[in-house]
Design an enzyme around this catalytic site. Structure first.
Site, PDB file in Angstrom:
ATOM      1  CE  LYS A 140      -3.474  -0.716  -0.585  1.00 42.09           C
ATOM      2  NZ  LYS A 140      -3.937  -1.329  -1.873  1.00 42.09           N
ATOM      3  CB  THR A 141       4.274   2.098   0.092  1.00 41.99           C
ATOM      4  OG1 THR A 141       4.828   0.970  -0.606  1.00 41.99           O
ATOM      5  CG2 THR A 141       4.222   1.838   1.569  1.00 41.99           C
ATOM      6  CB  THR A 170       4.549  -1.752  -4.442  1.00 42.31           C
ATOM      7  OG1 THR A 170       3.258  -2.305  -4.223  1.00 42.31           O
ATOM      8  CG2 THR A 170       5.224  -1.507  -3.108  1.00 42.31           C
ATOM      9  CB  THR A 171       0.526  -1.440  -8.134  1.00 44.61           C
ATOM     10  OG1 THR A 171       0.261  -2.221  -6.977  1.00 44.61           O
ATOM     11  CG2 THR A 171       0.015  -2.151  -9.358  1.00 44.61           C
ATOM     12  CE  LYS A 222      -3.203  -2.277  -6.747  1.00 39.54           C
ATOM     13  NZ  LYS A 222      -2.918  -3.076  -5.590  1.00 39.54           N
ATOM     14  NE  ARG A 258      -9.957  -0.574  -3.210  1.00 40.76           N
ATOM     15  CZ  ARG A 258      -8.941  -1.385  -2.991  1.00 40.76           C
ATOM     16  NH1 ARG A 258      -7.963  -1.020  -2.181  1.00 40.76           N
ATOM     17  NH2 ARG A 258      -8.915  -2.561  -3.568  1.00 40.76           N
ATOM     18  CD  GLN A 259     -12.094   8.835  -5.072  1.00 39.83           C
ATOM     19  OE1 GLN A 259     -12.319   9.633  -4.152  1.00 39.83           O
ATOM     20  NE2 GLN A 259     -11.183   9.058  -6.007  1.00 39.83           N
ATOM     21  CE1 TYR A 260      -8.338   5.741   2.083  1.00 39.59           C
ATOM     22  CE2 TYR A 260      -8.455   4.210   0.236  1.00 39.59           C
ATOM     23  CZ  TYR A 260      -7.711   4.984   1.114  1.00 39.59           C
ATOM     24  OH  TYR A 260      -6.356   4.997   1.013  1.00 39.59           O
TER      25      TYR A 260
HETATM   26  N1  LIG Z   1       0.150   6.698  -9.845  1.00 39.96           N
HETATM   27  C1  LIG Z   1      -0.587   6.061  -8.940  1.00 39.96           C
HETATM   28  N2  LIG Z   1      -1.744   5.501  -9.255  1.00 39.96           N
HETATM   29  C2  LIG Z   1      -2.493   4.846  -8.326  1.00 39.96           C
HETATM   30  N3  LIG Z   1      -2.119   4.717  -7.037  1.00 39.96           N
HETATM   31  C3  LIG Z   1      -0.959   5.270  -6.673  1.00 39.96           C
HETATM   32  C4  LIG Z   1      -0.152   5.966  -7.596  1.00 39.96           C
HETATM   33  N4  LIG Z   1       0.945   6.410  -6.936  1.00 39.96           N
HETATM   34  C5  LIG Z   1       0.820   6.037  -5.662  1.00 39.96           C
HETATM   35  N5  LIG Z   1      -0.325   5.345  -5.495  1.00 39.96           N
HETATM   36  C6  LIG Z   1      -0.769   4.767  -4.230  1.00 39.96           C
HETATM   37  O1  LIG Z   1      -0.563   3.372  -4.284  1.00 39.96           O
HETATM   38  C7  LIG Z   1      -1.416   2.811  -3.310  1.00 39.96           C
HETATM   39  C8  LIG Z   1      -1.503   1.321  -3.534  1.00 39.96           C
HETATM   40  O2  LIG Z   1      -0.263   0.827  -3.143  1.00 39.96           O
HETATM   41  P1  LIG Z   1       0.274  -0.538  -3.663  1.00 39.96           P
HETATM   42  O3  LIG Z   1       0.246  -0.572  -5.134  1.00 39.96           O
HETATM   43  O4  LIG Z   1       1.610  -0.703  -3.043  1.00 39.96           O
HETATM   44  O5  LIG Z   1      -0.777  -1.547  -3.062  1.00 39.96           O
HETATM   45  S1  LIG Z   1      -0.639  -3.141  -2.968  1.00 39.96           S
HETATM   46  O6  LIG Z   1       0.103  -3.420  -1.776  1.00 39.96           O
HETATM   47  O7  LIG Z   1       0.026  -3.618  -4.167  1.00 39.96           O
HETATM   48  O8  LIG Z   1      -2.038  -3.619  -2.875  1.00 39.96           O
HETATM   49  C9  LIG Z   1      -2.688   3.552  -3.465  1.00 39.96           C
HETATM   50  O9  LIG Z   1      -3.337   3.529  -2.217  1.00 39.96           O
HETATM   51  P2  LIG Z   1      -4.886   3.898  -2.004  1.00 39.96           P
HETATM   52  O10 LIG Z   1      -4.935   5.369  -2.347  1.00 39.96           O
HETATM   53  O11 LIG Z   1      -5.197   3.636  -0.606  1.00 39.96           O
HETATM   54  O12 LIG Z   1      -5.674   3.077  -2.958  1.00 39.96           O
HETATM   55  C10 LIG Z   1      -2.249   4.919  -3.919  1.00 39.96           C
HETATM   56  O13 LIG Z   1      -2.372   5.905  -2.931  1.00 39.96           O
END
Ligand SMILES: Nc1ncnc2c1ncn2[C@@H]1O[C@H](COP(=O)(O)OS(=O)(=O)O)[C@@H](OP(=O)(O)O)[C@H]1O
Length: 731
Positions: A460-461, A463-464, A679, A681-683
């Site tokens: 959730k940092t 990584t994707t 990734k 998300r809206q919450y």
């Molecule tokens: N460019 C871009 N697009 C979408 N999301 C982005 C991006 N950069 C950072 N983030 C933040 O990545 C959060 C998801 O983290 P991860 O990909 O590490 O999650 S996971 O562990 O693989 O499930 C996700 O967390 P949430 O906002 O809670 O959904 C995002 O805040």
């Protein structure tokens, strides 16, 4: 040691009944009758000694057995001997001056002395030299046992199995004749009297049956006439190395031929044990071998010299893979070509040295379970193996109280993992770090197929996003997707690790232009996995590590939201605040969720674990907020760290998408392709009370992180970290 330290140490030893083992180091200056400061004990140094004996009355002797004289000079010419003037001292070992002008009737000199503690309340054993002399190595083990009141004691039971590989394989002129087989049986019988249950364990390759001279073929027949007097195991039918078979069916067919041969010749097939020629395919693992072994022979136990490495032999260990127990195998100094004593490297003296207190003797002393490797040729010609094993067993019986026995391999395997349960889990090393391993590794496999860097998380940092952006880079490639865990392989944590290296490498197919590729893998759960750094380092010691950090409180909240969407019933039943405040008396499922939510955020603790395996220069920390707001700059910094040239210019490939609220990839049609809805998300925002609570919860961890970042040379502290800490101070 200065007076103050010395007094402190003595006080500690007296109060806790801790003994001291001391060694009198050799000095340039020769001392004669010099008193040891503060003790009624005198020493002479720099002496040549010979003919060692033990004091049979010493209470220290346990593993070591007295009664004999170790004739001949003690190694080195700088021994110290002790002369005592107090009843607290009792010699443990003696020797004589090795000097022509020294009268033969003189009494022996104490080379190891026990201090019973009657003088100053501390028990000691003092050695008049180092541990070059084999007998003193035994005395050290006994001293440790005695002074630790039995807590540091090896069991006295030793199990021995002698494998004879290459039965039927040898060249003409090196094989067993009838008289060799008779000698084998006669020696076996004599050894049985000393080692209950002992039988030579014969490993056969049926293809070469009757391939000797007429005389040797009678030797083959005689082995079979006495089939019941030995135990048997399958080597490969044609002595081919299993890692050379890319096709498991071919391997199985060859194994089946050996099995048929066994059935045709009345050789028992149920031992559950097999040994691979040159240990090929056992480690590094060739999955085909394990599969074929299971299918054709129902193999449950094998042995190898190669895990984790051939040398040093004393560090060889076992592991279990696909329910096959892999035991360490010991070398006894005889190889296929050592068949005549004159050609033994170093001559008879060298072999006898190994038997009489040297390497072979010590192998049995230190290992509760010993599987030795020999070859058929060692039993023909000068029959060196018969001489070696009978002699070492007698020497063991003469100088030790060890209880020798033998058992079939399956029993040895079970016993081994009862003794060392922690070894059951393998640790996969890098085959390219060991030339021998490379020689027994499939030519189709290359270490270029292993990742050069790992994105380790935490979850959730972002990584994707990082994974996706890195994949745009023309010189960077990730693994193939996994059917279960998508872009993540999740190898180093959890159950996938047991699937082995071949499984892991199947995600990184070899590409044609290998040199331009930076392979990487991202599994966000690696970050906080207890075993992951050790395992990752064993396989990828030179890899670089990328981690992304952002406010641990916000990370925990994002993870909670993610878990809810994934349908976790506990997350859906409890509010975030209820999860993070769950007490230790809460239901287990809730406590587990709380721990999984909060633990990864203890960043410093997890990073320290990685840094206990990897160098700080191998670690790159990305600020998760920067990745989110300015991924272009983040990726440029990352390329500099990875030393990727020419640097790829991301500015035309990433664009902020106001609808998504994040940076997204620019497509060929100049549109943006954003990450999926899971990734970003809206919450609803986190409740203030939860944030405050988490700030307090992570205070010590965040403070440790600041220290760690400074230690790593970071000039700036991330804004989120400052905020997390500042707000805490203000409230
Ligand atoms: N460019 C871009 N697009 C979408 N999301 C982005 C991006 N950069 C950072 N983030 C933040 O990545 C959060 C998801 O983290 P991860 O990909 O590490 O999650 S996971 O562990 O693989 O499930 C996700 O967390 P949430 O906002 O809670 O959904 C995002 O805040």
């Amino acid at each position: 040691m200065d007076k103050w330290n010395r007094e402190l140490l003595d006080k500690y030893c007296r109060e806790y009944s801790v003994g001291i083992v001391g060694f009198a180091p050799p000095g340039e200056e020769s001392l004669v009758g010099a008193q040891l400061k503060g003790f009624p004990l005198f020493i002479h140094t720099n002496l040549r000694l010979k003919d060692a004996q033990l004091n049979a009355a010493s209470p220290i002797l346990r593993l070591t057995r007295s009664g004999e004289t170790a004739w001949g000079p003690l190694p080195g010419g700088d021994w110290t001997i002790f002369q005592a003037n107090h009843s607290t001292y009792e010699p443990l070992a003696w020797a004589y001056r090795d000097s022509l002008d020294y009268p033969a009737n003189k009494s022996p000199l104490a080379t190891v002395i026990q201090d019973h503690g009657r003088y100053d309340g501390i028990q000691r054993v003092l050695f008049g030299g180092g541990l070059r002399f084999w007998l003193h190595k035994l005395l050290l083990l006994d001293s440790l046992s005695y002074l630790s009141h039995g807590q540091l004691s090896l069991s006295l039971n030793r199990m021995i199995l002698v494998d004879v590989d290459d039965i039927f394989v040898g060249e003409k002129g090196t094989r067993l004749r009838k008289d060799d087989v008779m000698a084998l049986l006669a020696t076996q019988q004599r050894i049985q009297a000393l080692v209950p249950g002992f039988k030579f364990n014969l490993g056969f390759s049926g293809k070469y049956f009757h391939h000797g001279t007429a005389e040797e073929n009678l030797g083959d027949d005689m082995l079979l006439e006495n089939v019941d007097r030995f135990t048997w195991f399958s080597h490969m039918w044609n002595h081919q190395q299993p890692h050379l078979y890319e096709n498991v069916t071919h391997l199985q067919l060859d194994m089946a031929l050996n099995k048929q041969f066994a059935k045709d010749h009345g050789i028992p097939t149920g031992s559950g044990y097999s040994v691979s020629p040159h240990h090929s395919g056992v480690y590094p693992v060739h999955e085909g071998l394990y599969e074929a072994w299971k299918r054709v022979w129902n193999i449950k136990v094998t042995s190898t010299e190669e895990y984790p490495h051939l040398r040093p032999a004393r560090l060889r260990r076992g592991f279990i893979h696909r329910n096959i127990m892999v035991l360490p195998r010991q070398t006894c100094g005889l190889f296929t070509h050592t068949i005549f004593i004159e050609r033994y490297p170093g001559g008879r003296e060298k072999l006898d040295e190994s038997i009489q207190g040297g390497e072979l003797f010590q192998t049995i002393v230190y290992n509760p379970i010993n599987i030795f490797m020999t070859h058929m040729s060692n039993y023909g010609n000068d029959r060196l193996a018969l001489y070696t094993f009978e002699s070492v067993i007698k020497f063991i019986q003469c100088w030790t109280n060890l209880r020798l026995s033998s058992a079939p391999p399956l029993q040895l395997g079970e016993r081994y993992f009862q003794l060392y349960p922690e070894e059951a889990d393998p640790v996969w090393g890098n085959p390219c770090d060991d030339q021998r391993h490379q020689k027994i590794w499939s030519r189709n496999k290359t270490c270029d197929q292993l990742p050069r860097f790992l994105v380790i998380g935490p979850q959730k940092t972002g990584t994707t996003a990082l994974y996706t952006f890195l994949s745009i880079h023309p010189a960077i490639s990730s693994n193939l997707p996994s059917p279960d865990t998508f872009e993540e392989i999740q190898f180093f944590n959890g159950k996938n690790y047991y699937k082995g290296l071949d499984w892991y490498m199947s995600f990184f197919p070899a590409s044609k232009n290998e040199s331009s590729r930076y392979l990487f893998e991202k599994s966000a759960t690696y970050f906080d996995g207890e075993l992951v750094p050790r395992r990752a380092h064993a396989l990828l010691p030179r890899a670089k590590l990328i981690t992304i950090l952002l406010s641990p409180a916000r990370r925990a909240y994002s993870w909670y939201q993610h878990t809810r969407v994934h349908g976790d019933p506990v997350a859906n039943n409890y509010s975030f605040h209820a999860v993070i405040t769950a007490s230790d008396s809460a239901p287990k499922s809730l406590r587990d969720l709380r721990n999984r939510c909060l633990n990864p955020g203890k960043y410093a603790q997890h990073l320290e674990r990685w840094l206990s395996f990897y160098l700080p220069q191998q670690l790159h920390i990305i600020d998760g907020e920067q990745l989110r707001q300015n991924p272009v700059e983040t990726l440029h910094e990352l390329q500099r760290f990875l030393k990727i040239t020419p640097a790829f210019n991301y500015s035309s490939h990433l664009r902020y998408d106001p609808k998504k609220g994040f940076f997204c990839q620019v497509t060929n049609e100049d549109r943006t392709k954003c990450l999926g809805k899971s990734k970003g998300r809206q919450y609803p925002p986190m409740e203030d009370r939860s944030y405050k609570l988490l700030q307090r919860y992570y205070l010590s961890h965040n403070t440790a992180l600041v220290k760690l970042l400074k230690r790593l040379g970071s000039r700036t502290i991330p804004q989120w970290l400052k905020e997390d800490l500042t707000d805490t101070v203000m409230t």
